[in-house]
Design a protein around this motif. Structure first.
Motif, PDB file in Angstrom:
ATOM      1  N   ARG A  78     105.807 -31.360   4.680  1.00  0.00           N
ATOM      2  CA  ARG A  78     105.176 -30.333   5.514  1.00  0.00           C
ATOM      3  C   ARG A  78     105.873 -30.278   6.869  1.00  0.00           C
ATOM      4  NH1 ARG A  78     100.192 -28.013   4.648  1.00  0.00           N
ATOM      5  NH2 ARG A  78      99.227 -26.972   6.426  1.00  0.00           N
ATOM      6  N   VAL A  79     106.476 -29.122   7.171  1.00  0.00           N
ATOM      7  CA  VAL A  79     107.190 -28.931   8.436  1.00  0.00           C
ATOM      8  C   VAL A  79     106.586 -27.737   9.155  1.00  0.00           C
ATOM      9  CG1 VAL A  79     109.414 -28.475   9.516  1.00  0.00           C
ATOM     10  CG2 VAL A  79     109.299 -29.878   7.447  1.00  0.00           C
ATOM     11  N   PHE A  80     105.978 -28.009  10.308  1.00  0.00           N
ATOM     12  CA  PHE A  80     105.330 -26.961  11.098  1.00  0.00           C
ATOM     13  C   PHE A  80     104.332 -26.168  10.251  1.00  0.00           C
ATOM     14  CE2 PHE A  80     109.564 -27.442  13.166  1.00  0.00           C
ATOM     15  CZ  PHE A  80     109.107 -27.992  14.361  1.00  0.00           C
ATOM     16  N   GLY A  81     103.580 -26.876   9.422  1.00  0.00           N
ATOM     17  CA  GLY A  81     102.542 -26.246   8.621  1.00  0.00           C
ATOM     18  C   GLY A  81     103.029 -25.572   7.348  1.00  0.00           C
ATOM     19  N   ILE A  82     104.333 -25.686   7.040  1.00  0.00           N
ATOM     20  CA  ILE A  82     104.897 -25.049   5.848  1.00  0.00           C
ATOM     21  C   ILE A  82     105.501 -26.120   4.954  1.00  0.00           C
ATOM     22  CG2 ILE A  82     106.584 -23.377   4.976  1.00  0.00           C
ATOM     23  CD1 ILE A  82     106.411 -21.963   7.661  1.00  0.00           C
ATOM     24  N   TRP A  83     105.183 -26.055   3.665  1.00  0.00           N
ATOM     25  CA  TRP A  83     105.751 -26.999   2.713  1.00  0.00           C
ATOM     26  C   TRP A  83     107.160 -26.545   2.325  1.00  0.00           C
ATOM     27  CZ3 TRP A  83     103.713 -31.600   1.722  1.00  0.00           C
ATOM     28  CH2 TRP A  83     102.343 -31.795   1.964  1.00  0.00           C
ATOM     29  N   VAL A  84     108.151 -27.425   2.544  1.00  0.00           N
ATOM     30  CA  VAL A  84     109.548 -27.108   2.224  1.00  0.00           C
ATOM     31  C   VAL A  84     110.145 -28.255   1.418  1.00  0.00           C
ATOM     32  CG1 VAL A  84     109.859 -25.682   4.271  1.00  0.00           C
ATOM     33  CG2 VAL A  84     110.371 -28.128   4.384  1.00  0.00           C
ATOM     34  N   ASN A  85     111.193 -27.916   0.632  1.00  0.00           N
ATOM     35  CA  ASN A  85     111.920 -28.945  -0.105  1.00  0.00           C
ATOM     36  C   ASN A  85     112.792 -29.723   0.857  1.00  0.00           C
ATOM     37  OD1 ASN A  85     110.910 -28.248  -2.653  1.00  0.00           O
ATOM     38  ND2 ASN A  85     112.428 -26.639  -2.896  1.00  0.00           N
ATOM     39  N   ASN A  86     112.680 -31.056   0.788  1.00  0.00           N
ATOM     40  CA  ASN A  86     113.473 -31.893   1.690  1.00  0.00           C
ATOM     41  C   ASN A  86     114.504 -32.680   0.886  1.00  0.00           C
ATOM     42  OD1 ASN A  86     114.448 -33.296   3.851  1.00  0.00           O
ATOM     43  ND2 ASN A  86     112.539 -34.284   4.400  1.00  0.00           N
ATOM     44  N   GLU A  87     114.297 -33.943   0.690  1.00  0.00           N
ATOM     45  CA  GLU A  87     115.275 -34.778   0.004  1.00  0.00           C
ATOM     46  C   GLU A  87     115.229 -34.540  -1.507  1.00  0.00           C
ATOM     47  OE1 GLU A  87     116.677 -39.461  -0.126  1.00  0.00           O
ATOM     48  OE2 GLU A  87     114.817 -38.860   0.875  1.00  0.00           O
ATOM     49  N   ALA A  88     116.378 -34.709  -2.157  1.00  0.00           N
ATOM     50  CA  ALA A  88     116.478 -34.532  -3.603  1.00  0.00           C
ATOM     51  C   ALA A  88     117.333 -35.640  -4.193  1.00  0.00           C
ATOM     52  CB  ALA A  88     117.070 -33.168  -3.950  1.00  0.00           C
ATOM     53  N   LEU A  89     116.952 -36.103  -5.375  1.00  0.00           N
ATOM     54  CA  LEU A  89     117.725 -37.102  -6.102  1.00  0.00           C
ATOM     55  C   LEU A  89     117.986 -36.590  -7.508  1.00  0.00           C
ATOM     56  CD1 LEU A  89     116.047 -40.509  -5.119  1.00  0.00           C
ATOM     57  CD2 LEU A  89     118.162 -39.525  -4.235  1.00  0.00           C
ATOM     58  N   ALA A  90     119.184 -36.876  -8.022  1.00  0.00           N
ATOM     59  CA  ALA A  90     119.556 -36.459  -9.372  1.00  0.00           C
ATOM     60  C   ALA A  90     119.528 -37.671 -10.297  1.00  0.00           C
ATOM     61  CB  ALA A  90     120.940 -35.824  -9.376  1.00  0.00           C
TER      62      ALA A  90
END
Length: 253
Positions: A78-90
């Motif tokens: 949650r960034v500034f009240g908005i859910w965003v994709n952050n880290e990713a692992l393959a």
């Protein structure tokens, strides 16, 4: 199926005594799961016969898995009240489907080293994260991503829980039934059958199984996989044609 199991058992009885040290023979009720437009799921039966050589508590464990696939897992924050994709692992080599059946709970069989070596049970299923150069990595947050994969697969019905039973029909014949959901992926599967005696692995066998589309569904699927550009253009053309036809019909009406 009963006749095939009886033939397996008779073959074991006729085998030389020297070759019958905890003999194990297995088979599948079918080796092809055909997916059509009306496919709502299916099931297979893994069955076999065990002829023990000496005393001891015998357990049979069956693992059904496949096909392996690559998965990228993203973590939302949650960034500034908005859910965003952050880290990713393959992750690579992740079984698209995984299910286990056993004569009793795995903890009671108590074969931890063999379970880890052969990836028997969700707790011992290895989901390895790999870097761009193909080397294995172990980051502090990797267990959270592994748990997310298991949670998603369980929610889709592709990782079976709870564990299915392996039941003995008489003293030597056994059977285990597995259910495939309607969203089961196509590809190659493998049924691995393990025989334990007092917690020690004394026998193993495996059989191949295939899940594939048939008829028109197979043709469409293969076209989409082998000729994606042409498939996309054909889909657009069909959509335009249907829209144009509908427009003419409603205009006349």
């Amino acid at each position: 199926m009963t006749r095939r199991a009886a033939l397996l058992f008779c073959a074991l009885l006729l085998a030389p005594a020297a070759a019958r040290a905890d003999s194990l023979m297995t088979d599948l009720s079918q080796r092809l799961i055909a997916i059509t437009s009306s496919f709502t799921g299916s099931s297979i039966l893994v069955f076999g016969a065990v002829v023990p050589d000496g005393p001891g508590k015998r357990d049979v464990v069956v693992v059904l898995r496949g096909p392996d696939q690559s998965i990228r897992v993203r973590k939302k924050e949650r960034v500034f009240g908005i859910w965003v994709n952050n880290e990713a692992l393959a992750f690579e080599g992740v079984p698209a489907f995984y299910a286990v059946a056993a004569t009793r709970p795995l903890a009671e069989i108590d074969a931890g080293a063999d379970f880890a070596r052969h990836q028997i049970g969700l707790d011992d299923l290895k989901l390895r994260e790999r870097s761009a150069n193909g080397a294995e990595e172990e980051k502090p947050e990797t267990p959270d991503f592994r748990a997310a994969i298991r949670r998603l697969k369980l929610g889709q019905g592709l990782y079976a829980s709870p564990m299915s039973p392996v039941t003995f029909v008489g003293p030597n014949l056994f059977r285990a039934e597995f259910q495939f959901p309607s969203n089961v992926p196509v590809g190659s599967y493998k049924a691995e059958i393990y025989l334990f005696s007092d917690g020690d692995l004394v026998g193993a066998n495996s059989s191949a199984l295939f899940v594939d589309k048939t008829g028109l569904e197979r043709w469409i699927y293969k076209s989409a996989m082998n000729y994606p550009a042409l498939y996309g253009l054909a889909a657009i053309a069909i959509a335009v044609g249907i829209g144009w036809t509908a427009a003419l019909v409603f205009r006349k009406a």
